[in-house]
Design an enzyme around this catalytic site. Sequence first.
Site, PDB file in Angstrom:
ATOM      1  N   ASP A 389       0.813  -1.212   0.000  1.00 29.29           N
ATOM      2  CA  ASP A 389       0.000   0.000   0.000  1.00 29.29           C
ATOM      3  C   ASP A 389       0.858   1.278   0.000  1.00 29.29           C
ATOM      4  O   ASP A 389       2.045   1.232   0.291  1.00 29.29           O
ATOM      5  CB  ASP A 389      -0.901  -0.036   1.243  1.00 29.29           C
ATOM      6  CG  ASP A 389      -2.188   0.768   1.061  1.00 29.29           C
ATOM      7  OD1 ASP A 389      -2.318   1.481   0.053  1.00 29.29           O
ATOM      8  OD2 ASP A 389      -3.055   0.667   1.941  1.00 29.29           O
ATOM      9  N   ASP A 450     -10.884   4.020  -1.342  1.00 25.21           N
ATOM     10  CA  ASP A 450     -11.467   3.109  -0.355  1.00 25.21           C
ATOM     11  C   ASP A 450     -12.989   3.206  -0.334  1.00 25.21           C
ATOM     12  O   ASP A 450     -13.543   4.304  -0.388  1.00 25.21           O
ATOM     13  CB  ASP A 450     -10.989   3.471   1.058  1.00 25.21           C
ATOM     14  CG  ASP A 450      -9.516   3.203   1.276  1.00 25.21           C
ATOM     15  OD1 ASP A 450      -8.777   3.098   0.286  1.00 25.21           O
ATOM     16  OD2 ASP A 450      -9.126   3.106   2.444  1.00 25.21           O
TER      17      ASP A 450
HETATM   18  C1  9PG Z   1      -4.899   1.065   5.765  1.00 27.87           C
HETATM   19  C2  9PG Z   1      -5.733   1.440   4.576  1.00 27.87           C
HETATM   20  C3  9PG Z   1      -6.368   0.216   3.876  1.00 27.87           C
HETATM   21  C4  9PG Z   1      -7.029   0.647   2.589  1.00 27.87           C
HETATM   22  C5  9PG Z   1      -6.041   1.384   1.726  1.00 27.87           C
HETATM   23  C6  9PG Z   1      -5.490   2.581   2.476  1.00 27.87           C
HETATM   24  O1  9PG Z   1      -6.407   9.588   1.689  1.00 27.87           O
HETATM   25  N1  9PG Z   1      -6.467   8.982   2.760  1.00 27.87           N
HETATM   26  O2  9PG Z   1      -6.559   9.592   3.844  1.00 27.87           O
HETATM   27  C7  9PG Z   1      -6.457   7.567   2.770  1.00 27.87           C
HETATM   28  C8  9PG Z   1      -6.542   6.875   3.971  1.00 27.87           C
HETATM   29  C9  9PG Z   1      -6.535   5.496   3.963  1.00 27.87           C
HETATM   30  C10 9PG Z   1      -6.455   4.821   2.782  1.00 27.87           C
HETATM   31  C11 9PG Z   1      -6.376   5.501   1.595  1.00 27.87           C
HETATM   32  C12 9PG Z   1      -6.371   6.885   1.583  1.00 27.87           C
HETATM   33  O3  9PG Z   1      -6.540   3.447   2.794  1.00 27.87           O
HETATM   34  O4  9PG Z   1      -6.611   1.800   0.525  1.00 27.87           O
HETATM   35  O5  9PG Z   1      -7.530  -0.476   1.892  1.00 27.87           O
HETATM   36  O6  9PG Z   1      -5.374  -0.758   3.598  1.00 27.87           O
HETATM   37  O7  9PG Z   1      -4.872   2.137   3.680  1.00 27.87           O
HETATM   38  O8  9PG Z   1      -4.341   2.194   6.364  1.00 27.87           O
END
Ligand code: 9PG
Length: 636
Positions: A389, A450
């Site tokens: 990720d 997400d």
């Molecule tokens: C774990 C998560 C999960 C999820 C991923 C990712 O922009 N944002 O604030 C943001 C927060 C979390 C995020 C994506 C963007 O999620 O896609 O499936 O694994 O990390 O922390």
Amino acid sequence: MTDALLSRIEIRFLDAASNPRALALDAPTAARESSTIRDGIGISANLEHALGGTIVRTTIANRGGDTVRLRSAIFEVSTGFAPGAPARFFKHGYQSWSASGGHVVAAAQTHPRDTAHFITRVNHQSETTRPPEFPEAQTSELFTIVESSNASGRVLAGFIGAATSLSTLTVSSPEKIVARAILDDVSLAPGAHRELDPLFIATGDESAARFAARWADATGRWMNARVSAPFQRGWCSWYHYFHAIIEDALRANLKSLEAMRSEFPLDVIQLDDGFQSALGDWDTTNAKFPGGLRKIAGEIRAAGFKAGIWTAPFLAARDSRLMSHHPDWFIMHAESGEPVRAGHNPNWTASDDKFAYALDASNPAFRAHLHRLFAKLTREFGFSYLKLDFLYAAAAPGRHHDPNLTRGETLRRGLEAIRAGAGDDAFILGCGCPIGQAIGVVDGMRIGPDVSPYWGSTASGAGDPSTVYALDAIIARSFMHRRLWLNDPDCLMLRARETRLTADERAALAATIVGSGGMLLISDDMSLLDAEAGKLFRAVAQIAEEIDSNCAQEPVLALDLMTNGDVRGLISKNADGGAIAMLLNRGDAPARVDRSDLKLGTAEIVALDLAVDEKIEIFDTIDLPPHSARILRVSR
Ligand code: 9PG
């Protein structure tokens, strides 16, 4: 129909005295090579007609006595469209979570991200600051499609390779597409040359979605995409537990999943964010996981599942062992000399600043660490499904260890080190990943933001978790499935409690995920699911697998890729002339669709409402309540 062609190529570079220079080449018109050389710098371009379009391969050579630094290569494509007629272009997003969709050409000069925080821009753009002549509002990543109201046919221009650089396409007016390979001031020593990723230009009358699939076909072929993994069904800890996951909750779900195997036939159990001792230290756990990773993987495997684990391999926080032992493994801010910030999350670190810093995969010592780490997670611990990720961090700008690698190459080298460590058998899922550089390395890719246990966004729509934006992305990028990798549309949440999604909204999420044929992952506390949920799961798993198998021949196509209305859909044709379609009403008002708009001829159509498990024969119209979807079975 229009006849698009390449008119000009320009290389921008810095000479030995750091003065900006440019060298232009009139593009060859037929299938042949042309070249030019000036002040020791040579460009040669080769045009080839293949895959139903024109492929342009360009090499830059340094024949002088001094090292130069390459800024960009610019390709001007004439579309043949009238400058004055209204036109639209497809603005493709940078990474997994970035939005993609059709926009009016020249409608906007500015984009909300122009004034956003650095971390938002490093997340969603190949350049944190765009050069003024390539404004973000008019720039697409990797490929674009242009259509004009005064002409039939569309023009596609896009890079079909991404191993050597990040790339964009800017459409500031309908008559011209400017494609650009971003070369990041990479050095080119005397005697050295650099071959750029090939550019593909095509025109045609097919739908925009089919055109996009043609780009994906060509790209997947050029980059040896990994598209043969079996259909994936799994469970993920994130969308119920989030950071609060603990070892006992994981174990309780494992027991339920083992006991409910016939109700919920799954292959993979994947632990998400929340286990690690620190951001960056992926082989050790925090106090919530006293048993450690080897034990967890062992229990998952003993229960007959593949064990999956989440990491963010290019990020680390100040309180990690990694960052304190290897402060020199980070991308450094060119002026301040501080490590570059690529994320901010209070849940990730006890350090005061709450920032996550970008690791430098151009450094072979860090790549050797990645190789060892992923060999350990797979071969020693027993994880065979790896969710990687926040991968955009590896392409963050700044001072790198190796000045000979572009940011695109740096990201790809990092991914390749992980693959080499994990081995060919591991299923690697990219997430938060720039779309091009992972092709041929990953088996699966998150293609949208997400989902969340609520419908709309609470914030800006800039990639924040939100079910409705996730649905938009599933539709916009459906054509990539089994062409670039297996699409991961993100998780299905089936629970009726501890969620703000209504029954219609949960069914709309299910219908859109299965309508895409992509991976099928659920993310619930299994103790909240009953026999009804199991029935729904098995029904959707069967449809998803059927659509997935159609993809070997026919891509899943968006009904309309270039517009952004409330009613959207997907269609998957099968080998004997039938089809499965999905119709979504993402809007807040009821919608009615005329079956003639679906252009499915006189075929018999049966609609399935997953929320109430009801089949309805369709005659003239299909009614869709707000936030609902239907699966349509179309007979031949
Ligand atoms: C774990 C998560 C999960 C999820 C991923 C990712 O922009 N944002 O604030 C943001 C927060 C979390 C995020 C994506 C963007 O999620 O896609 O499936 O694994 O990390 O922390």
